[in-house]
Design an enzyme around this catalytic site. Sequence first.
Site, PDB file in Angstrom:
ATOM      1  N   HIS A  36      53.736  45.732  12.758  1.00 16.32           N
ATOM      2  CA  HIS A  36      53.560  46.961  13.550  1.00 16.32           C
ATOM      3  C   HIS A  36      54.649  47.046  14.318  1.00 16.32           C
ATOM      4  CE1 HIS A  36      49.983  45.654  11.707  1.00 16.32           C
ATOM      5  NE2 HIS A  36      49.451  46.940  11.872  1.00 16.32           N
TER       6      HIS A  36
ATOM      7  N   ASP B 282      44.605  44.759   4.937  1.00 13.47           N
ATOM      8  CA  ASP B 282      45.203  45.540   5.878  1.00 13.47           C
ATOM      9  C   ASP B 282      45.298  45.002   7.083  1.00 13.47           C
ATOM     10  OD1 ASP B 282      42.678  46.153   6.876  1.00 13.47           O
ATOM     11  OD2 ASP B 282      42.682  48.088   6.102  1.00 13.47           O
ATOM     12  N   SER B 283      45.811  46.016   8.146  1.00 12.54           N
ATOM     13  CA  SER B 283      45.763  45.688   9.620  1.00 12.54           C
ATOM     14  C   SER B 283      44.512  45.200  10.134  1.00 12.54           C
ATOM     15  CB  SER B 283      46.566  46.739  10.198  1.00 12.54           C
ATOM     16  OG  SER B 283      47.621  47.023   9.882  1.00 12.54           O
TER      17      SER B 283
END
EC number: 2.3.1.251
Length: 192
Positions: free
Chosen positions: A63, A106-107
Amino acid sequence: MWLRFCAPALMAWYWVFFPSTSQAATMENDGQDGFWQRAKNNLSETWHNGQSQDLYVPAMTWHNRWTYSRQKIDKYNERPWGAGYGVSRLDSDGDWHGIYLMAFKDSFNKWEPIGGYGYEKRWKPVAGNDDFQLGLGFTAGVTMRDNWNYIPIPVLLPLASINYQRLSFQMTYIPGTHNNGNVYFAWLRWQL
């Protein structure tokens, strides 16, 4: 409810991957195809005449620290465990075409499937060495995320790679806004 969103895409994929005899005949012409026809031809050629089967292993998520607050980054998963499978080929110019399906964490540490088509223009930066190549292109497909109730979401993203023999390190960048998107995602692709 999700079928309402998926049905048109499934019909289009079926038409591309399983063309009728008349559709297949129209694919063979004098090379004056438009973009849409070339895309359909490349998808069909890759699906029907793929030169290799590929194993995908997600490697990392990052990120962008300039666009995320520390609080958000600390909550996100940057280890996208998962796997995928695909078929691929090199065209007459040595460019890569692939069709893939992959699922990863995922995140938010929830499962995210993605499937689509990838294209990379390939270069051989070291003269006389065909084993080492660089690639730059795009991927177009569909993903589904837990935080969006697994509604199919179309994606069109840049694609880059570093390739050595049968191993590729492929990557993309998902653009976004502050605390949303702006994610670098990379995976390994091994030609079986």
